[in-house]
Write a protein that holds these residues in place. Structure first.
Motif, PDB file in Angstrom:
ATOM      1  N   SER A   6       1.298  -1.042   0.110  1.00  0.00           N
ATOM      2  CA  SER A   6       0.061   0.152   0.443  1.00  0.00           C
ATOM      3  C   SER A   6       0.881   1.079  -0.249  1.00  0.00           C
ATOM      4  O   SER A   6       2.322   1.502   0.532  1.00  0.00           O
ATOM      5  CB  SER A   6      -0.906   0.299   1.047  1.00  0.00           C
ATOM      6  OG  SER A   6      -2.016  -0.944   1.294  1.00  0.00           O
ATOM      7  N   SER A   7      -0.051   2.124  -0.781  1.00  0.00           N
ATOM      8  CA  SER A   7       1.257   3.456  -0.852  1.00  0.00           C
ATOM      9  C   SER A   7       0.116   4.282   0.465  1.00  0.00           C
ATOM     10  O   SER A   7      -0.322   4.433   1.355  1.00  0.00           O
ATOM     11  CB  SER A   7       1.221   4.335  -2.160  1.00  0.00           C
ATOM     12  OG  SER A   7      -0.753   4.436  -2.006  1.00  0.00           O
ATOM     13  N   ASN A   8       1.340   5.358   0.133  1.00  0.00           N
ATOM     14  CA  ASN A   8       1.531   6.174   1.823  1.00  0.00           C
ATOM     15  C   ASN A   8       1.415   7.641   1.294  1.00  0.00           C
ATOM     16  O   ASN A   8       1.390   8.565   0.802  1.00  0.00           O
ATOM     17  CB  ASN A   8       2.767   6.693   2.598  1.00  0.00           C
ATOM     18  CG  ASN A   8       2.974   7.243   3.119  1.00  0.00           C
ATOM     19  OD1 ASN A   8       1.451   7.754   4.037  1.00  0.00           O
ATOM     20  ND2 ASN A   8       3.772   7.531   4.834  1.00  0.00           N
ATOM     21  N   PRO A   9      -0.394   7.984   1.890  1.00  0.00           N
ATOM     22  CA  PRO A   9      -1.309   8.713   1.053  1.00  0.00           C
ATOM     23  C   PRO A   9      -0.773   9.845   1.724  1.00  0.00           C
ATOM     24  O   PRO A   9      -1.147  11.245   1.418  1.00  0.00           O
ATOM     25  CB  PRO A   9      -2.911   8.495   1.934  1.00  0.00           C
ATOM     26  CG  PRO A   9      -2.453   7.793   3.057  1.00  0.00           C
ATOM     27  CD  PRO A   9      -1.666   6.615   2.798  1.00  0.00           C
ATOM     28  N   GLU A  10       0.165  10.586   2.687  1.00  0.00           N
ATOM     29  CA  GLU A  10       0.817  11.736   3.318  1.00  0.00           C
ATOM     30  C   GLU A  10       1.999  11.709   2.517  1.00  0.00           C
ATOM     31  O   GLU A  10       2.020  13.081   2.525  1.00  0.00           O
ATOM     32  CB  GLU A  10       1.134  11.375   4.988  1.00  0.00           C
ATOM     33  CG  GLU A  10       0.383  11.061   5.687  1.00  0.00           C
ATOM     34  CD  GLU A  10       0.542  10.349   7.071  1.00  0.00           C
ATOM     35  OE1 GLU A  10       1.934  11.009   7.332  1.00  0.00           O
ATOM     36  OE2 GLU A  10      -0.204  10.442   7.664  1.00  0.00           O
ATOM     37  N   VAL A  11       2.099  11.096   1.079  1.00  0.00           N
ATOM     38  CA  VAL A  11       3.099  11.456   0.779  1.00  0.00           C
ATOM     39  C   VAL A  11       2.702  12.228  -0.274  1.00  0.00           C
ATOM     40  O   VAL A  11       1.947  11.261  -1.242  1.00  0.00           O
ATOM     41  CB  VAL A  11       4.643   9.635   0.174  1.00  0.00           C
ATOM     42  CG1 VAL A  11       5.168  10.348  -0.712  1.00  0.00           C
ATOM     43  CG2 VAL A  11       5.256   9.674   1.322  1.00  0.00           C
ATOM     44  N   THR A  12       3.149  13.342  -0.889  1.00  0.00           N
ATOM     45  CA  THR A  12       2.521  14.425  -1.044  1.00  0.00           C
ATOM     46  C   THR A  12       3.745  14.472  -2.458  1.00  0.00           C
ATOM     47  O   THR A  12       3.458  15.671  -3.129  1.00  0.00           O
ATOM     48  CB  THR A  12       1.565  15.611  -0.984  1.00  0.00           C
ATOM     49  OG1 THR A  12       2.678  16.252   0.251  1.00  0.00           O
ATOM     50  CG2 THR A  12       0.509  14.932   0.001  1.00  0.00           C
ATOM     51  N   GLU A  13       5.223  14.515  -2.778  1.00  0.00           N
ATOM     52  CA  GLU A  13       6.213  14.849  -3.463  1.00  0.00           C
ATOM     53  C   GLU A  13       6.558  14.518  -2.890  1.00  0.00           C
ATOM     54  O   GLU A  13       7.298  13.799  -2.107  1.00  0.00           O
ATOM     55  CB  GLU A  13       6.462  16.961  -2.530  1.00  0.00           C
ATOM     56  CG  GLU A  13       7.810  16.764  -3.702  1.00  0.00           C
ATOM     57  CD  GLU A  13       7.651  18.286  -3.306  1.00  0.00           C
ATOM     58  OE1 GLU A  13       8.597  18.917  -4.413  1.00  0.00           O
ATOM     59  OE2 GLU A  13       7.450  19.816  -2.706  1.00  0.00           O
ATOM     60  N   GLY A  14       7.402  13.240  -4.291  1.00  0.00           N
ATOM     61  CA  GLY A  14       8.503  12.585  -4.131  1.00  0.00           C
ATOM     62  C   GLY A  14       8.315  11.476  -4.245  1.00  0.00           C
ATOM     63  O   GLY A  14       7.543  10.897  -4.095  1.00  0.00           O
TER      64      GLY A  14
END
Length: 103
Positions: A6-14
């Motif tokens: 699962s991806s981390n929705p808190e990562v918004t850049e990079g």
């Protein structure tokens, strides 16, 4: 055995690294509007799949605009860079070492 990442929705850049081993990695790359991932290359074969927004994908010889559902495949050591000029974008990046062709 099946594995789920699962991806981390808190990562918004990079980069958002979902999985990484010596010969294989899976990364969600978030590119905010107006930003660029600088020119680089990988020692592995790279597949980039657009999953959100318009991403302008560059190599030294070509440029193409990717939209969700489109993908590019590059051989090892090919220089490339990405940008999201008009809207936030995301891609999934798969790095893999291909087995040598058997003769």
């Amino acid at each position: 055995m099946m594995q789920v990442f699962s991806s981390n929705p808190e990562v918004t850049e990079g980069p958002d690294r979902l999985f990484s081993k010596k010969y294989y990695s899976l990364v969600r790359l978030a590119i905010p509007k107006g930003t660029q991932i600088k020119r680089h290359r990988s020692m592995m074969t790279v597949t980039v799949v657009a999953i959100k927004g318009e991403i302008v994908f560059h190599t030294d010889d070509q440029e193409t605009t990717l939209v969700p559902g489109q993908a590019v495949l590059m051989e090892p050591l090919e220089f490339h860079w990405l940008e999201a000029p008009n809207e936030d974008g995301e891609v999934m990046v798969v790095h893999v070492v291909k087995k040598p062709t058997e003769k």
